[in-house]
Write a protein that holds these residues in place. Structure first.
Motif, PDB file in Angstrom:
ATOM      1  N   MET A 185       0.823  -1.208   0.000  1.00  0.00           N
ATOM      2  CA  MET A 185       0.000   0.000   0.000  1.00  0.00           C
ATOM      3  C   MET A 185       0.860   1.263   0.000  1.00  0.00           C
ATOM      4  O   MET A 185       0.541   2.253  -0.675  1.00  0.00           O
ATOM      5  CB  MET A 185      -0.925   0.005   1.220  1.00  0.00           C
ATOM      6  N   LEU A 186       1.964   1.249   0.733  1.00  0.00           N
ATOM      7  CA  LEU A 186       2.877   2.389   0.691  1.00  0.00           C
ATOM      8  C   LEU A 186       3.512   2.524  -0.685  1.00  0.00           C
ATOM      9  O   LEU A 186       3.722   3.638  -1.178  1.00  0.00           O
ATOM     10  CB  LEU A 186       3.954   2.233   1.766  1.00  0.00           C
ATOM     11  N   GLY A 187       3.820   1.373  -1.318  1.00  0.00           N
ATOM     12  CA  GLY A 187       4.338   1.427  -2.681  1.00  0.00           C
ATOM     13  C   GLY A 187       3.337   2.018  -3.651  1.00  0.00           C
ATOM     14  O   GLY A 187       3.709   2.784  -4.563  1.00  0.00           O
ATOM     15  N   VAL A 188       2.058   1.709  -3.470  1.00  0.00           N
ATOM     16  CA  VAL A 188       1.006   2.292  -4.312  1.00  0.00           C
ATOM     17  C   VAL A 188       0.936   3.803  -4.103  1.00  0.00           C
ATOM     18  O   VAL A 188       0.810   4.580  -5.059  1.00  0.00           O
ATOM     19  CB  VAL A 188      -0.352   1.636  -3.983  1.00  0.00           C
ATOM     20  N   PHE A 189       1.047   4.242  -2.866  1.00  0.00           N
ATOM     21  CA  PHE A 189       0.972   5.668  -2.569  1.00  0.00           C
ATOM     22  C   PHE A 189       2.151   6.423  -3.187  1.00  0.00           C
ATOM     23  O   PHE A 189       1.981   7.512  -3.765  1.00  0.00           O
ATOM     24  CB  PHE A 189       0.943   5.863  -1.056  1.00  0.00           C
ATOM     25  N   VAL A 190       3.362   5.854  -3.074  1.00  0.00           N
ATOM     26  CA  VAL A 190       4.539   6.496  -3.663  1.00  0.00           C
ATOM     27  C   VAL A 190       4.411   6.538  -5.186  1.00  0.00           C
ATOM     28  O   VAL A 190       4.733   7.563  -5.828  1.00  0.00           O
ATOM     29  CB  VAL A 190       5.822   5.764  -3.233  1.00  0.00           C
ATOM     30  N   ILE A 409       9.301  -1.285  -0.259  1.00  0.00           N
ATOM     31  CA  ILE A 409       8.458  -0.223  -0.832  1.00  0.00           C
ATOM     32  C   ILE A 409       8.884   0.107  -2.252  1.00  0.00           C
ATOM     33  O   ILE A 409       8.049   0.195  -3.167  1.00  0.00           O
ATOM     34  CB  ILE A 409       8.518   1.036   0.068  1.00  0.00           C
ATOM     35  N   ASP A 410      10.183   0.309  -2.479  1.00  0.00           N
ATOM     36  CA  ASP A 410      10.657   0.687  -3.809  1.00  0.00           C
ATOM     37  C   ASP A 410      10.427  -0.416  -4.836  1.00  0.00           C
ATOM     38  O   ASP A 410      10.137  -0.133  -6.006  1.00  0.00           O
ATOM     39  CB  ASP A 410      12.145   1.053  -3.761  1.00  0.00           C
TER      40      ASP A 410
END
Length: 492
Positions: A185-190, A409-410
């Motif tokens: 989800m953090l990857g989607v946000f970034v 995340i990346d």
């Protein structure tokens, strides 16, 4: 004449009945009996055996030596509450896998992706290992974890835990860290923040389903009371050693007897059951199966330091190309180039997204360095037998073990961008070698932390098995350390 009667000579015993060198009997102190010490627990961070009081709802028990948590009692119903969250997770996962994740629109050219599109696109471009890793962490592992937990909770609703439930619980504990919905989800946000300046991006239903899934899976773990579930599984009367021999099992109340020395005790790292033998136990050899959950029991993880340092060495070697080489190439109308991890952080900072830039910098730069340096430090101190700052090192290990997977995340961000921005000469984003190196660093450090046994730090300092709190024994003339863990309300 009648001859004198012949004297009868004593008959010589047969040769096979002679025993010139009698075979010594097996000593009674051999591993022929196990004592289950009810009410005793071993701290997984320092290896300290201590009495755990009966916890009231809302209370936790901390290790009296390293302050690690060794017990917690939830205030919610132990089965119905996590079962409700788990069922909600199953519904939300079906929505997430079947609905659209994002829609990308640039100059009338649109591209729609789902949860499956990113890893499949990475595989199509030749990054099969990275694509398989993303596919496993976001598509394969979550439904398996949800299904395992549903089965365990259904089994826990019965008066006695069935024989097949402990195996499912062990698999859940091993697979749960690899279900990375919250990291994804953090990857989607970034990825969204990087694309909104490039084109029109529309968020699909799958993103909201994933957000809900992240919450419900976390709520399932938070409301699950593992100890109450394990107490529904009876202890077998016999246990088996690796050679097949049966060992008699008896249960005693640890609060009513004197404790044996720590070198004669072992705990199951799956269900927490503490057993005491009648002789010293080997350090890292397989002792047999747990009489409650049938997991393989060892006092310590085998070759922990060697495996950890080998995996950390691989991570160190790959960390340099992971930061020097680009992880992706962005081409827009014939212009563009490679982007490293630091380039991405700088772009977020220049776009006045300081909190997000700090988050990516911490997860992608700081966390890998912290894991590598921390594991090397702990291995070095253990090898030297250092007793300095053991409590701080135990806290550092718990932190490393918790944050290990957030560096993904990346990797997730690139998988989303590669799937979305694939419009030929207009705009295109492709994965680069730095992505493979960085994903390898994350995986190697996760495995290294899993291989390292933090109890060895206290063993090397000579603090396990040494009388610290009180002198005790189990009718064998030996002493050991033991104590009572402190219970406190949650948040105290």
């Amino acid at each position: 004449m009648t001859g004198a009667p012949k004297s009868r000579l004593p008959r010589r015993p047969a040769l096979k009945s002679l025993r010139l060198h009698p075979k010594p009997r097996r000593p009674v102190t051999d591993l022929a009996r196990l004592h289950i010490l009810d009410g005793l627990a071993e701290c997984p961070s320092c290896g300290y055996f201590q009495h755990v009081p009966d916890l009231k709802p809302g209370h936790v028990a901390d290790c009296r030596r390293c302050r690690g948590q060794i017990g917690r009692r939830r205030t919610n119903p132990p089965v119905s509450t996590p079962l409700a969250f788990c069922l909600a997770s199953a519904v939300l996962y079906l929505l997430a896998i079947s609905q659209t994740l994002m829609t990308f629109d640039l100059f009338g050219r649109t591209n729609t992706v789902t949860l499956l599109t990113g890893p499949l696109e990475l595989m199509r471009e030749g990054w099969g290992v990275v694509g398989a890793l993303v596919l496993f962490a976001t598509v394969i592992a979550p439904p398996i974890v949800i299904g395992l937990m549903l089965a365990v909770l259904v089994a826990a609703a019965q008066p006695q835990l069935p024989h097949w439930a402990p195996g499912l619980m062990r698999r859940y504990e091993h697979l749960r860290p690899w279900s990375m919905i919250e990291v994804y989800m953090l990857g989607v946000f970034v990825a969204y923040t990087k694309l909104i300046d490039l084109a029109h991006v529309e968020v699909g239903v799958a993103v909201w389903a994933l957000a809900g899934l992240m919450v419900t899976m976390a709520a399932t773990d938070s409301t699950l009371d593992i100890d109450l579930i394990w107490h529904k599984r009876p202890v077998a009367r016999f246990a088996r050693r690796p050679n097949g021999r049966r060992v008699i099992v008896s249960t005693v109340d640890a609060s009513e007897i004197d404790l044996p020395p720590a070198r004669r005790m072992v705990s199951c790292m799956s269900c927490g059951l503490v057993c005491a033998a009648e002789r010293d136990l080997p350090q890292d050899r397989v002792l047999g199966n747990c009489p409650r959950c049938q997991a393989v029991v060892r006092r310590r993880k085998p070759q922990s330091l060697l495996r950890c340092i080998l995996l950390v060495s691989c991570a160190i070697i790959l960390y340099v190309p992971a930061n020097l080489y680009p992880i992706m190439t962005i081409i827009q109308i014939g212009r563009g180039g490679g982007h490293t991890i630091l380039n991405g952080v700088r772009e977020l900072y220049e776009a006045h997204m300081l909190p997000l830039a700090l988050l990516v910098f911490f997860a992608s730069i700081t966390v890998p360095v912290l894991k590598i340096v921390g594991l090397v430090l702990m291995v070095w101190c253990t090898w030297r037998g250092s007793a300095r700052r053991l409590v701080d090192r135990a806290r550092l290990f718990r932190l490393i073990d918790f944050i290990g997977r957030w560096s993904m995340i990346d990797v997730f961000m690139v998988s989303i961008l590669v799937a979305l921005v694939h419009l030929g000469s207009i705009a295109n984003i492709n994965g680069e070698p730095g992505l493979f190196a960085f994903a390898s660093v994350v995986v190697f450090t996760i495995f290294a932390a899993d291989c390292f046994d933090p109890r060895l730090m206290w063993d090397a300092a000579g603090l396990n098995g040494v009388a610290v709190a009180r002198e005790v024994k189990l009718g064998m003339g030996e002493t050991a350390s033991g104590g009572t863990s402190g219970a406190r309300p949650v948040g105290a």
